[in-house]
Scaffold this motif. Structure first.
Motif, PDB file in Angstrom:
ATOM      1  N   THR A  27      -8.023   4.723 -10.331  1.00 25.90           N
ATOM      2  CA  THR A  27      -7.955   4.353  -8.924  1.00 25.90           C
ATOM      3  C   THR A  27      -8.205   5.610  -8.106  1.00 25.90           C
ATOM      4  N   SER A  28      -9.129   5.515  -7.175  1.00 22.11           N
ATOM      5  CA  SER A  28      -9.443   6.693  -6.370  1.00 22.11           C
ATOM      6  C   SER A  28      -8.320   6.967  -5.376  1.00 22.11           C
ATOM      7  N   GLN A  29      -8.269   8.193  -4.902  1.00 24.51           N
ATOM      8  CA  GLN A  29      -7.270   8.586  -3.927  1.00 24.51           C
ATOM      9  C   GLN A  29      -7.454   7.783  -2.648  1.00 24.51           C
ATOM     10  N   VAL A  30      -8.688   7.483  -2.299  1.00 24.39           N
ATOM     11  CA  VAL A  30      -8.969   6.700  -1.091  1.00 24.39           C
ATOM     12  C   VAL A  30      -8.386   5.297  -1.224  1.00 24.39           C
ATOM     13  N   GLN A  31      -8.552   4.677  -2.389  1.00 24.37           N
ATOM     14  CA  GLN A  31      -8.000   3.340  -2.611  1.00 24.37           C
ATOM     15  C   GLN A  31      -6.473   3.348  -2.516  1.00 24.37           C
ATOM     16  N   VAL A  32      -5.861   4.340  -3.085  1.00 30.04           N
ATOM     17  CA  VAL A  32      -4.399   4.438  -3.046  1.00 30.04           C
ATOM     18  C   VAL A  32      -3.920   4.610  -1.607  1.00 30.04           C
ATOM     19  N   MET A  33      -4.574   5.480  -0.851  1.00 27.07           N
ATOM     20  CA  MET A  33      -4.171   5.715   0.535  1.00 27.07           C
ATOM     21  C   MET A  33      -4.393   4.479   1.405  1.00 27.07           C
ATOM     22  N   GLN A  34      -5.470   3.729   1.163  1.00 25.78           N
ATOM     23  CA  GLN A  34      -5.716   2.509   1.919  1.00 25.78           C
ATOM     24  C   GLN A  34      -4.636   1.468   1.629  1.00 25.78           C
ATOM     25  N   ALA A  35      -4.259   1.334   0.375  1.00 27.12           N
ATOM     26  CA  ALA A  35      -3.207   0.391   0.011  1.00 27.12           C
ATOM     27  C   ALA A  35      -1.869   0.802   0.617  1.00 27.12           C
ATOM     28  N   ALA A  36      -1.576   2.097   0.599  1.00 30.15           N
ATOM     29  CA  ALA A  36      -0.330   2.594   1.188  1.00 30.15           C
ATOM     30  C   ALA A  36      -0.311   2.346   2.690  1.00 30.15           C
ATOM     31  N   GLN A  37      -1.429   2.601   3.349  1.00 32.32           N
ATOM     32  CA  GLN A  37      -1.496   2.387   4.794  1.00 32.32           C
ATOM     33  C   GLN A  37      -1.349   0.907   5.132  1.00 32.32           C
ATOM     34  N   ALA A  38      -1.941   0.034   4.325  1.00 32.19           N
ATOM     35  CA  ALA A  38      -1.807  -1.402   4.551  1.00 32.19           C
ATOM     36  C   ALA A  38      -0.346  -1.830   4.415  1.00 32.19           C
ATOM     37  N   LEU A  39       0.356  -1.277   3.452  1.00 27.83           N
ATOM     38  CA  LEU A  39       1.774  -1.585   3.274  1.00 27.83           C
ATOM     39  C   LEU A  39       2.592  -1.082   4.458  1.00 27.83           C
ATOM     40  N   ILE A  40       2.314   0.118   4.907  1.00 32.01           N
ATOM     41  CA  ILE A  40       3.013   0.677   6.071  1.00 32.01           C
ATOM     42  C   ILE A  40       2.774  -0.191   7.297  1.00 32.01           C
ATOM     43  N   ASP A  41       1.505  -0.558   7.519  1.00 33.78           N
ATOM     44  CA  ASP A  41       1.166  -1.391   8.670  1.00 33.78           C
ATOM     45  C   ASP A  41       1.868  -2.743   8.608  1.00 33.78           C
ATOM     46  N   ALA A  42       1.902  -3.347   7.429  1.00 28.62           N
ATOM     47  CA  ALA A  42       2.557  -4.645   7.275  1.00 28.62           C
ATOM     48  C   ALA A  42       4.055  -4.531   7.566  1.00 28.62           C
ATOM     49  N   LYS A  43       4.679  -3.481   7.103  1.00 28.12           N
ATOM     50  CA  LYS A  43       6.109  -3.275   7.351  1.00 28.12           C
ATOM     51  C   LYS A  43       6.369  -3.055   8.837  1.00 28.12           C
ATOM     52  N   ARG A  44       5.510  -2.288   9.493  1.00 26.87           N
ATOM     53  CA  ARG A  44       5.682  -2.048  10.929  1.00 26.87           C
ATOM     54  C   ARG A  44       5.532  -3.335  11.727  1.00 26.87           C
ATOM     55  N   GLN A  45       4.574  -4.158  11.361  1.00 27.86           N
ATOM     56  CA  GLN A  45       4.360  -5.415  12.060  1.00 27.86           C
ATOM     57  C   GLN A  45       5.562  -6.344  11.875  1.00 27.86           C
ATOM     58  N   GLY A  46       6.153  -6.331  10.718  1.00 26.44           N
ATOM     59  CA  GLY A  46       7.330  -7.152  10.438  1.00 26.44           C
ATOM     60  C   GLY A  46       8.531  -6.695  11.231  1.00 26.44           C
TER      61      GLY A  46
END
Length: 50
Positions: A27-46
């Protein structure tokens, strides 16, 4: 105690070599960071809901 250190060192080196030899696609570093950012964004929206 020295036997424990030597045993751990041998185990660690074997694990490291196995990881380096693994031919599966990683898994590339970019993929990991995108997934982490998506999780952060989802938590913030919640949290922003009343």
């Amino acid at each position: 105690m020295a036997a424990d250190v030597n045993s751990y060192d041998a185990w660690f080196r074997a694990q490291l070599q196995a990881a380096l030899d693994d031919a599966r696609a990683g898994t590339s570093q970019v993929q990991v960071m995108q997934a982490a950012q998506a999780l952060i964004d989802a938590k913030r929206q919640g949290q922003s809901k009343p």
